[in-house]
Design a protein around this motif. Sequence first.
Motif, mmCIF file in Angstrom:
data_model
loop_
_atom_site.group_PDB
_atom_site.id
_atom_site.type_symbol
_atom_site.label_atom_id
_atom_site.label_comp_id
_atom_site.label_asym_id
_atom_site.label_seq_id
_atom_site.Cartn_x
_atom_site.Cartn_y
_atom_site.Cartn_z
ATOM 1 N N ARG A 296 -4.663 14.812 -4.617
ATOM 2 C CA ARG A 296 -5.940 14.207 -4.992
ATOM 3 C C ARG A 296 -5.793 12.704 -5.189
ATOM 4 O O ARG A 296 -6.603 11.923 -4.695
ATOM 5 C CB ARG A 296 -6.448 14.831 -6.276
ATOM 6 N N THR A 297 -4.751 12.317 -5.903
ATOM 7 C CA THR A 297 -4.550 10.877 -6.135
ATOM 8 C C THR A 297 -4.403 10.175 -4.796
ATOM 9 O O THR A 297 -4.962 9.103 -4.573
ATOM 10 C CB THR A 297 -3.257 10.649 -6.946
ATOM 11 N N TYR A 298 -3.655 10.793 -3.913
ATOM 12 C CA TYR A 298 -3.437 10.187 -2.585
ATOM 13 C C TYR A 298 -4.764 10.021 -1.842
ATOM 14 O O TYR A 298 -5.087 8.948 -1.333
ATOM 15 C CB TYR A 298 -2.489 11.089 -1.802
ATOM 16 N N LEU A 299 -5.553 11.095 -1.837
ATOM 17 C CA LEU A 299 -6.833 11.020 -1.119
ATOM 18 C C LEU A 299 -7.750 9.976 -1.753
ATOM 19 O O LEU A 299 -8.438 9.238 -1.064
ATOM 20 C CB LEU A 299 -7.507 12.391 -1.116
ATOM 21 N N ASP A 300 -7.718 9.910 -3.089
ATOM 22 C CA ASP A 300 -8.552 8.911 -3.758
ATOM 23 C C ASP A 300 -8.153 7.505 -3.327
ATOM 24 O O ASP A 300 -9.004 6.645 -3.109
ATOM 25 C CB ASP A 300 -8.436 9.047 -5.279
ATOM 26 N N TRP A 301 -6.853 7.311 -3.192
ATOM 27 C CA TRP A 301 -6.393 5.984 -2.737
ATOM 28 C C TRP A 301 -6.968 5.666 -1.364
ATOM 29 O O TRP A 301 -7.479 4.582 -1.136
ATOM 30 C CB TRP A 301 -4.863 5.929 -2.680
ATOM 31 N N ILE A 302 -6.872 6.619 -0.477
ATOM 32 C CA ILE A 302 -7.349 6.365 0.886
ATOM 33 C C ILE A 302 -8.847 6.084 0.874
ATOM 34 O O ILE A 302 -9.323 5.151 1.514
ATOM 35 C CB ILE A 302 -7.028 7.572 1.785
ATOM 36 N N ILE A 303 -9.560 6.869 0.085
ATOM 37 C CA ILE A 303 -11.014 6.707 0.067
ATOM 38 C C ILE A 303 -11.420 5.377 -0.551
ATOM 39 O O ILE A 303 -12.379 4.751 -0.129
ATOM 40 C CB ILE A 303 -11.650 7.903 -0.674
ATOM 41 N N ASP A 304 -10.644 4.940 -1.535
ATOM 42 C CA ASP A 304 -11.019 3.701 -2.224
ATOM 43 C C ASP A 304 -10.665 2.437 -1.457
ATOM 44 O O ASP A 304 -11.069 1.344 -1.845
ATOM 45 C CB ASP A 304 -10.339 3.650 -3.599
ATOM 46 N N LEU A 305 -9.871 2.558 -0.406
ATOM 47 C CA LEU A 305 -9.478 1.328 0.293
ATOM 48 C C LEU A 305 -10.595 0.843 1.218
ATOM 49 O O LEU A 305 -11.275 1.632 1.849
ATOM 50 C CB LEU A 305 -8.214 1.584 1.133
ATOM 51 N N PRO A 306 -10.760 -0.475 1.271
ATOM 52 C CA PRO A 306 -11.826 -1.024 2.128
ATOM 53 C C PRO A 306 -11.365 -1.090 3.576
ATOM 54 O O PRO A 306 -10.964 -2.137 4.061
ATOM 55 C CB PRO A 306 -12.022 -2.430 1.552
#
Length: 811
Positions: A296-306
């Motif tokens: 989840r943390t990993y996916l959140d990182w990907i989603i949050d990147l511009p």
Amino acid sequence: MTQEKNRQKTITIPLLPLRGIVVFPHMILHFDVGREKSINALEEAMMKDQRIFLAAQKDPALDEPGQDDIYTVGTISKIKQLLRLPGDTIRVLVEGLERAKTLEYVSDDPFYKVTVRECPSPKHLARDSETEALVRQVVSYFEKYAKLTNRISPDTTFTLSTMEDYARLSDVIAANMVIKLEDKQRILNEISPRKRMEKLLKILVNEIEILEVEKNINRKVRQQIDKSQREYYLREQLKAIQNELGEGGQQSDEIEEYREKIKKLGLPADAENKALKEVDRLSKMHPSSAESGVIRTYLDWIIDLPWNNKTEENLNLSDAEKILDEDHYGLTKVKERMVEYLAIRKLKNSLKGPIICLAGPPGVGKTSIVRSIAKALNRKYVRMSLGGVRDEAEIRGHRRTYVGAMPGRIIKAIKQAGSKNPLILLDEIDKMANDFRGDPASALLEVLDAEQNKEFHDHYLDMPFDLSDVMFITTANYKDAIPRPLLDRMEVIDISGYVEEEKVQIAKRHLIPKQIKNHGLKTSELRFDESAIRDIINYYTREAGVRNLERQISTVCRKVARQIVSGQKKSVRITSKNLDKYLGRRIFLYDKANEKDEVGIVRGLAWTPVGGDTLCIEVNLMPGEGAMELTGQLGDVMKESARIARSYVRSIAEMIGIDKDFHKKYDMHIHVPEGAIPKDGPSAGITLATAMISALTNIPAKRNVAMTGEITLRGKVLPIGGIKEKVLAAHRAGIDTILFPKDNEKDIEEIPENVVEKLNLIPVSSMDQVIKHTLVRFPVSENRNKTEEEKKDVHIDVQKAKDEAAVGVEH
Ligand code: ADP
């Protein structure tokens, strides 16, 4: 034959048109009748001999079929039973008796009445071998058909196989098959049993073929359905279990949300697949397991990147210039360079080129001008401190297999910026260290390299991120400490410290208005006299930049705000007289020039991160065995300088008239106050040598002279850095003569003219010149032409004088 003919009777009989069914002789079946005409026909039949002619409608949908809409061949049947159902419907049970063909319609109303001719099949048909073969084939195909459709009972097939009368056989088989109405009718139409058999065989073969294909398709479809059903089923079960355990519910929504968000990001195909795979993995995990948290943390990182967000860059030169000038005084080199950058960027849509590095002491506005640059360019600004970064993973992140892995600072900065074209300030690039965990500098090289950073690879993300739109600016305090390969890629703009005059201007134009505003004061409520500003600069701060100056101004503002709020005062004017009420006693008293010329004490100039300073070097000689003691926290380079200076002095001992064995007979103690502050560097070389010579020759050094320069073994003076700061420091200390290496002459241009005018700046290239300008008189060997014997006498005198001097200095 006659018998046959006789049997082909014509009869007149009521007709019932059938919808969607064909009745064969020997067949018993029931159907429901609702149409009025049909009911009338039934009633008529019941009143007579219960026989009725059943013929199929060509189109079952027609409610009132005309004569042409009804097939001519049908079956004379016997009504066996009638059952009235609720709602005017009658259920009839009939038995097919004989084929017949309509010859003529006798009446249409109230029901159809027709004259038909019976077409019975011959009763006892002989079988030749061909017919036999045909019959067997039909039977075996029918068995196959029965198996494929699974609708016909094994009893029926068995009865059929034993049936002798093949005319009947063909009718029974046709009646049992589920085929199109037209096909059935075609068989009924066929009067000849043999031809009927042939037709039946054709239809059977055709049907079996179709059934087999269907079966194949079915099997494939079922396999697929089975698989997805299985998964669906298992997932549903899992959900149910989770619900039971009180964990369920949101997980599947969350997974879907992740999927959608990832698809919206517009990632490169590879990266998207990778992210979606992780989502799949997550969907199969227990939602509260540690591993699922990691994903989840990993996916959140990907989603949050511009991945595709950008701000529109402002390339308007005059706007940018205006913003830069508004926020900062001076710093012209940096401002000019930025305007050049914009011009090039306008002509060429690329960021390639050296990375700018702003080098200078703290508080000179490096960070804050970069922030203004970001504002001027309309780029998001992120500051990333590299101080103390010693691990490559801090730049590039840890692989996800690592417990507690995180992306590196670059990716963090991008996330913080929220756009893919921010301006990232890499602060304190000179403070980066490296150790066994890898070299952060080489990771940074990749980040800064325009050729490579299009596909920057962070270990944690494990997918390339495009950094080519990012603008990087770096800062450093000492450019010499920047790792060499990085330095090669950078264009260094030196920002040296400010002189008093510049600081006054910065305070007036920027710091004071800023702090007044920050403290909620009005400009009418607080005013600073220029003399007060100068006093703050000189007595409350000692720095190259203006950071402490700003802090002191802020302190004054705070105290004034309190006075105004408490009603003590309406407005305050800060003068040099009342300054101490706000800031307390003066903190710094500059090392003033010595009161008088002294032996063994010479003033050097040092460059420190907080600007220049003067430093006294004291040398004492004591009878002993030639030990050399160095105190005052001297670094290795400075210690080496002291040894070089001593060797040089030994080499000229005779020329300046001192004992050439002084290094064996005296202990030498060199001290550089203030003892608690570490000092290093080669620039004290000539000062050390001069102090030694003064002590050894007992000739005092002039109090108003200060110097800086590296010394060689042969007494040459080599250039050093930080001239501007050093000269300014000497000026503050009230020194008027400054010796500096001749090769540094070009640096003098940077010093403000009003300072240069007041100083006697003397370029020197050898120790001779240094000694000449520093000692009150030039030491000459008094016994150059004397005999060895005479020299000894002199020597004793010199030694005596020095012993006295040493004692004197010690007090
Ligand atoms: P550095 O990054 O070089 O250590 P900072 O950027 O933190 O220095 O500067 C310290 C403070 O001094 C900031 O508030 C900054 O706005 C102010 N300052 C420094 N130089 C100037 C200048 N030339 N004009 C206006 N303000 C300045």
